[in-house]
Motif scaffolding. Structure first.
Motif, mmCIF file in Angstrom:
data_model
loop_
_atom_site.group_PDB
_atom_site.id
_atom_site.type_symbol
_atom_site.label_atom_id
_atom_site.label_comp_id
_atom_site.label_asym_id
_atom_site.label_seq_id
_atom_site.Cartn_x
_atom_site.Cartn_y
_atom_site.Cartn_z
ATOM 1 N N VAL A 156 0.858 -1.186 0.000
ATOM 2 C CA VAL A 156 0.000 0.000 0.000
ATOM 3 C C VAL A 156 0.893 1.233 0.000
ATOM 4 O O VAL A 156 1.781 1.359 0.840
ATOM 5 N N ARG A 157 0.648 2.139 -0.963
ATOM 6 C CA ARG A 157 1.511 3.326 -1.103
ATOM 7 C C ARG A 157 0.670 4.608 -1.123
ATOM 8 O O ARG A 157 -0.183 4.776 -1.997
ATOM 9 N N GLY A 158 0.941 5.471 -0.172
ATOM 10 C CA GLY A 158 0.348 6.823 -0.182
ATOM 11 C C GLY A 158 -1.172 6.845 -0.186
ATOM 12 O O GLY A 158 -1.798 7.728 -0.762
ATOM 13 N N LEU A 159 -1.780 5.865 0.440
ATOM 14 C CA LEU A 159 -3.237 5.748 0.420
ATOM 15 C C LEU A 159 -3.878 6.891 1.212
ATOM 16 O O LEU A 159 -3.547 7.118 2.374
ATOM 17 N N SER A 160 -4.803 7.614 0.569
ATOM 18 C CA SER A 160 -5.486 8.717 1.236
ATOM 19 C C SER A 160 -6.977 8.668 0.949
ATOM 20 O O SER A 160 -7.397 8.294 -0.141
ATOM 21 N N ARG A 161 -7.737 9.079 1.963
ATOM 22 C CA ARG A 161 -9.172 9.196 1.765
ATOM 23 C C ARG A 161 -9.712 10.213 2.761
ATOM 24 O O ARG A 161 -9.461 10.106 3.966
ATOM 25 N N ALA A 162 -10.422 11.181 2.242
ATOM 26 C CA ALA A 162 -11.000 12.205 3.113
ATOM 27 C C ALA A 162 -12.517 12.103 3.087
ATOM 28 O O ALA A 162 -13.114 11.731 2.074
ATOM 29 N N PHE A 163 -13.145 12.400 4.209
ATOM 30 C CA PHE A 163 -14.599 12.538 4.264
ATOM 31 C C PHE A 163 -14.886 13.988 4.611
ATOM 32 O O PHE A 163 -14.598 14.427 5.722
ATOM 33 N N GLY A 164 -15.433 14.708 3.657
ATOM 34 C CA GLY A 164 -15.605 16.134 3.879
ATOM 35 C C GLY A 164 -14.223 16.745 4.042
ATOM 36 O O GLY A 164 -13.341 16.551 3.214
ATOM 37 N N GLY A 165 -14.007 17.446 5.133
ATOM 38 C CA GLY A 165 -12.692 18.047 5.332
ATOM 39 C C GLY A 165 -11.754 17.138 6.104
ATOM 40 O O GLY A 165 -10.552 17.382 6.194
ATOM 41 N N SER A 204 -6.416 9.024 -3.352
ATOM 42 C CA SER A 204 -5.143 8.870 -4.060
ATOM 43 C C SER A 204 -4.369 7.724 -3.429
ATOM 44 O O SER A 204 -4.764 7.187 -2.390
ATOM 45 N N GLY A 205 -3.261 7.369 -4.049
ATOM 46 C CA GLY A 205 -2.462 6.264 -3.544
ATOM 47 C C GLY A 205 -2.752 4.999 -4.311
ATOM 48 O O GLY A 205 -3.633 4.961 -5.165
ATOM 49 N N SER A 206 -1.988 3.936 -4.018
ATOM 50 C CA SER A 206 -2.184 2.691 -4.748
ATOM 51 C C SER A 206 -2.165 1.501 -3.799
ATOM 52 O O SER A 206 -1.591 1.553 -2.710
ATOM 53 N N VAL A 207 -2.850 0.444 -4.233
ATOM 54 C CA VAL A 207 -2.862 -0.817 -3.495
ATOM 55 C C VAL A 207 -2.445 -1.903 -4.480
ATOM 56 O O VAL A 207 -3.042 -2.022 -5.561
ATOM 57 N N ARG A 208 -1.402 -2.647 -4.128
ATOM 58 C CA ARG A 208 -0.972 -3.734 -4.996
ATOM 59 C C ARG A 208 -1.014 -5.043 -4.227
ATOM 60 O O ARG A 208 -0.593 -5.102 -3.079
ATOM 61 N N LEU A 209 -1.545 -6.075 -4.896
ATOM 62 C CA LEU A 209 -1.586 -7.394 -4.280
ATOM 63 C C LEU A 209 -0.764 -8.323 -5.170
ATOM 64 O O LEU A 209 -1.118 -8.529 -6.335
ATOM 65 N N SER A 210 0.317 -8.850 -4.636
ATOM 66 C CA SER A 210 1.241 -9.701 -5.395
ATOM 67 C C SER A 210 1.574 -9.058 -6.735
ATOM 68 O O SER A 210 1.570 -9.724 -7.766
ATOM 69 N N GLY A 211 1.805 -7.777 -6.735
ATOM 70 C CA GLY A 211 2.223 -7.111 -7.962
ATOM 71 C C GLY A 211 1.082 -6.557 -8.808
ATOM 72 O O GLY A 211 1.303 -5.740 -9.686
#
Lengths: 290, 246, 321
Positions: free
Chosen positions: B4-13, B55-62
């Motif tokens: 998991v790289r740079g995973l972001s999630r906002a709800f409202g502010g 934003s960000g990425s999720v990789r599972l076994s590549g």
């Protein structure tokens, strides 16, 4: 082609019809906003109230406008009792269950009406409300003009009641946070029943205003139920102001739809609006995200 | 295995998850801990496809699985459980677990056999005919585990499978989780029961206010000043170190 | 019960049901029995979506009516053989089911909202049928009477009884398959908890949409049967809310999500209908009873009447189900 005056006349006509839809929808949206249930029996209960007005007039010679306090009080009582002894008992759990129970209720009411009152359409003739009023290019039955102003007045009164009175405060508290309301000592079940009662009382008022210019039959309820739901969904479920705007939009849509598409196809506008709103913008046209 | 790289999630502010990096090596048990409201469950939801990350990425076994629908992620071999258990209440335990087993065994007889095998493995062999809605909290937690396990995942996301259990029940679940790993299934677990996660996980990530504030082996984490302060409030580490003068 | 015994019992019941008309006293009785079987079939079509997958529909006539109109128009205006039209009608109903399902489920409509949107779809179809040229508007379409088997028209009502029986047997087979298949397990999971179903690898949108397609195809096949039996179709018969309610009622009353629920519900409703008819001439009274039964079922017997029997063999049922 259609000229501007005819469109304007249609709009005025639609506004007049819309005022009644507002009254019907305000009751439905109040019930949804407070209880979070969808009252499918709404149309059938309106039909019942219309029969009450009809019989008060034909049997007891009571003017529909004078009958208003009586019918409103009776509707409130009926709503309160229905909630306390039927709907509220099963208000927990899945929302479809309430939908099915109120569907069952509407089947019972519609068919009892069919059994006792027959399928004939009934009208009443109220002489002092039977004139025609000229408003710009539109000619409106006097009864519709009365209904327009009375409906708006009643909505304003209801708004003031919910906004100012102690019960209104309790209703708003319960709508927002039922657990919290329970904790501060509000009798939540009572407030639910009162809210349902008020919702049905709105139907009683609508029935009194409708009957002088409309008709009633056992299927009247079904005719109104989709209109009421569309109005409420259009304005955003649970939104008071939304029901107000929604009612007028529906009234005008219906009136102009009839004008442009003919009487049969004209009815399609309401159902289409309903579907499109649900598919595209379930929070309603005027409602924000809940 | 999970990257998991740079995973972001906002709800409202509110940034519920903010530039989170997580690594889960093959065959490991990795813990994700943090105080209440730190964003752990949102983080899980974003990894498993239940919430779209900003934003960000999720990789599972590549394989890049960012933004995939949950069922596709499950098909690929990563399955989550729910902190608030979500049983199929009117189905029996057997039927519940079979739903998971059907993912790899389209035929009923095989799914049935696989489901019974998994149920026995988590100690539910005797409860197969019970209605899931009638299970106790401990039973429901096990059912969550069994259903997820029945999908034969490569990586299991466990969201507080021990919350609300008593010490004996916790010990049992700890044993079961160890066995699962022994079978070669990689595990990423959110856990509040500190002693359990400390004994199970070889690596721990600490999440606070949406950000990873520390990562390392359990012993390092327990000694980490920033972590202790995140849990107990500013200055707590110093107070603990300086004795109870308050 | 193992699968072989179920098939044996089912087969025996089928043979008995096939022979039933020979012992019934009159054509009237055969007709009543045929309509009970047919109503059970329609209820089963609702049950596939409403019971097995938990997608409560208030507008299942949208499929029924589409089937009735499709085969009738193909037959009357295009000269198709009604048997062929019947297949086309089922396909049309399936397509409408897939389309409505795709729209509604893509928009995330669940529970009451799904119910209401199906009601609105049915209303749109009714209004369209009422105003379009090719449906002949409110006049409706008469199918010229020419009772021959090749025309799917029969003088002797027993043929409709047998066709209804075949439809019902087919629908029971579909329901039994759902009870014991992967797809059925997926639908049950979706009914109980969509999020959990999704987490376990089920493509919820796809399963629900396909399910509504199957359900729609069945209801549409029912529409053709109805049109062929009465040789007439108009907007209020095809798309009237009464049929939607009837489908829902038999399924809910008998037991939604069970294989035999709709049959039990249809038998009870048929019985109530005959009884009320015998002492009250006016229409409506039987529906009052149905409404009351619906309320009672939802309130006290969520598994329907069939649940009352099944509860006694609870543990064993767990193994079979």
């Amino acid at each position: 082609m259609l000229n501007f005056d005819i469109v304007l006349a249609g709009t005025v006509n639609g506004l007049a019809a819309g005022a009644i839809y507002v009254l019907v929808a305000v009751g439905l949206t109040l019930i949804y906003g407070v209880l979070h249930i969808i009252n499918f029996a709404h149309g059938s209960l309106l039909m019942l109230a219309m029969y009450a007005v009809f019989f008060l007039f034909t049997r007891a010679r009571i003017d529909p406008y004078l009958a208003l306090p009586l019918v409103v009080a009776g509707s409130f009582a009926l709503g309160y009792v229905l909630y306390r002894f039927l709907i509220g008992r099963f208000a927990h759990g899945k929302d479809e269950n309430i939908l099915l129970i109120t569907l069952g209720l509407s089947i019972i009411l519609d068919n009892l009406a069919l059994f006792f009152f027959t399928g004939d359409t009934q009208t009443i003739d109220v002489p002092h409300a039977s004139g025609i009023v000229e408003i710009g290019p539109a000619f409106l039955p006097k009864a519709k003009v009365i209904a327009f102003f009375a409906a708006l007045g009643l909505c304003a009164a209801l708004g003031a009641y919910i906004g100012r009175s102690d019960m209104g405060k309790a209703i708003r508290a319960v709508a927002r946070e039922r657990q919290g309301a329970r904790l501060v000592g509000i009798d939540v079940e009572h407030v639910f029943a009162v809210s349902y009662g008020i919702g049905i009382a709105c139907l009683g008022a609508a029935a009194c205003l409708l009957m002088p210019s409309f008709y009633v039959s056992p299927s009247s309820g079904h005719a109104f139920v989709l209109i009421a739901f569309t109005t409420v969904v259009l304005g955003g479920m649970g939104s008071f102001l939304g029901a107000l705007l929604g009612g007028f939009v529906i009234g005008i849509t219906e009136s102009l739809g009839g004008l442009f598409l003919g009487e049969q196809l004209g009815q399609i506008g309401i159902s289409l609006i309903f579907i499109l709103i649900l598919l595209l913008r379930p929070t309603g046209l005027f409602g924000g995200g809940r | 295995m999970l990257d998991v790289r740079g995973l972001s999630r906002a709800f409202g502010g509110l940034k519920a998850v903010d530039a989170v990096d997580i690594d889960v090596p093959q065959g490991a048990i990795v813990g994700l801990i943090g105080p209440n409201g730190a964003g752990k469950t949102t983080c899980f939801a974003a990894i498993a496809g239940f919430v779209q990350p900003d934003s960000g990425s999720v990789r599972l076994s590549g394989t890049d699985i960012t933004g995939w629908a949950p069922h596709r992620i499950a098909e690929l071999g990563m399955v989550r459980t729910f902190q608030i258990t979500q049983p199929f209440a009117r189905l029996s335990v057997r039927e519940n677990v079979m739903v998971g087993a059907y993912l790899r065994h389209p035929r009923r007889a095989e799914a049935l056999r696989a489901a019974e095998r998994v149920a026995a493995r988590v100690g539910m062999g005797g409860m197969l005919d019970m209605r899931a809605g009638d299970l106790t909290v401990a039973g429901r937690k096990r059912l969550e585990l069994a259903r997820a396990l029945a999908t034969e995942p490569r990586l299991l996301l466990l969201d507080e499978v021990m919350a609300g259990l008593n010490p004996t029940e916790i010990d049992e679940i700890v044993g079961i989780v160890r066995n699962i790993r022994a079978d070669g299934i990689t595990i990423l677990m959110i856990e509040h029961v500190m002693q359990a996660v400390m004994s199970l996980a070889e690596r721990i990530h600490v999440l606070n206010q949406g950000r990873i504030i520390a990562r390392g082996a359990p012993a390092e984490i327990a000694a980490d000043r920033v972590v202790v302060e995140a849990y107990l409030g500013q200055g707590a580490a110093a107070r603990l170190a300086g004795g109870a003068h308050g | 019960m193992n699968a072989r015994r179920i098939v044996a019992v089912f087969g025996a019941a089928l043979v008995a049901a096939f022979a039933l008309p020979f012992v019934l006293p009159s054509n009237y009785a055969v007709n009543v029995a045929a309509m009970i079987l047919f109503t059970a079939f329609l209820g089963q079509s609702w049950n596939i979506a409403g019971g097995f997958a938990g997608q409560t529909s208030f507008g299942h006539v949208v499929f029924f009516g589409t089937g009735a109109y499709a085969s009738t128009i193909l037959q009357v205006a295009w000269g198709w053989n009604p048997w062929l039209g019947w297949i086309a009608a089922a396909l049309a109903g399936g397509v409408v089911g897939l389309a409505i399902g795709a729209l509604a489920f893509r928009a995330g409509l669940r529970g009451s909202y799904f119910a209401l949107v199906t009601l609105a779809f049915a209303e749109v179809f009714r209004i369209l049928a009422n105003s379009a040229e090719f449906t002949r508007g409110g006049l409706g379409i008469l199918i010229p009477s020419d009772p021959r088997a090749a025309n799917l028209q029969f003088k002797d009502p027993v043929w409709f009884y047998w066709i209804a029986l075949a439809l019902l047997a087919l629908s029971l087979a579909v329901a039994a398959w759902l009870k014991r298949s992967r797809f059925g397990a997926q639908l049950a999971a979706i009914r109980e908890n969509e999020d959990a179903a999704r987490a376990l690898g089920i493509d919820v949108f796809r399963a629900k949409t396909i399910c509504l397609g199957i359900s729609g195809a069945m209801a549409a096949a029912g529409g053709t049967f109805y049109a062929q039996k009465y040789l007439y179709v108009d907007p209020s018969i095809a798309y009237g809310v009464e049929k939607s309610v009837e489908m829902l009622l038999v399924s809910m009353i008998g037991g939604a999500g069970t294989v035999f629920g709709p049959l039990v519900g249809a038998a009870v409703l048929g019985g109530v209908g005959e009884i009320t008819r015998s002492f009250a001439a006016g229409q409506g009274l039987s529906l009052v009873v149905y409404g009351a039964i619906l309320v009672a079922i939802v309130a006290w017997l969520p598994d329907g009447l069939i649940g009352v029997f099944a509860r006694r063999g609870g543990a064993r049922r767990g193994r079979d189900a």
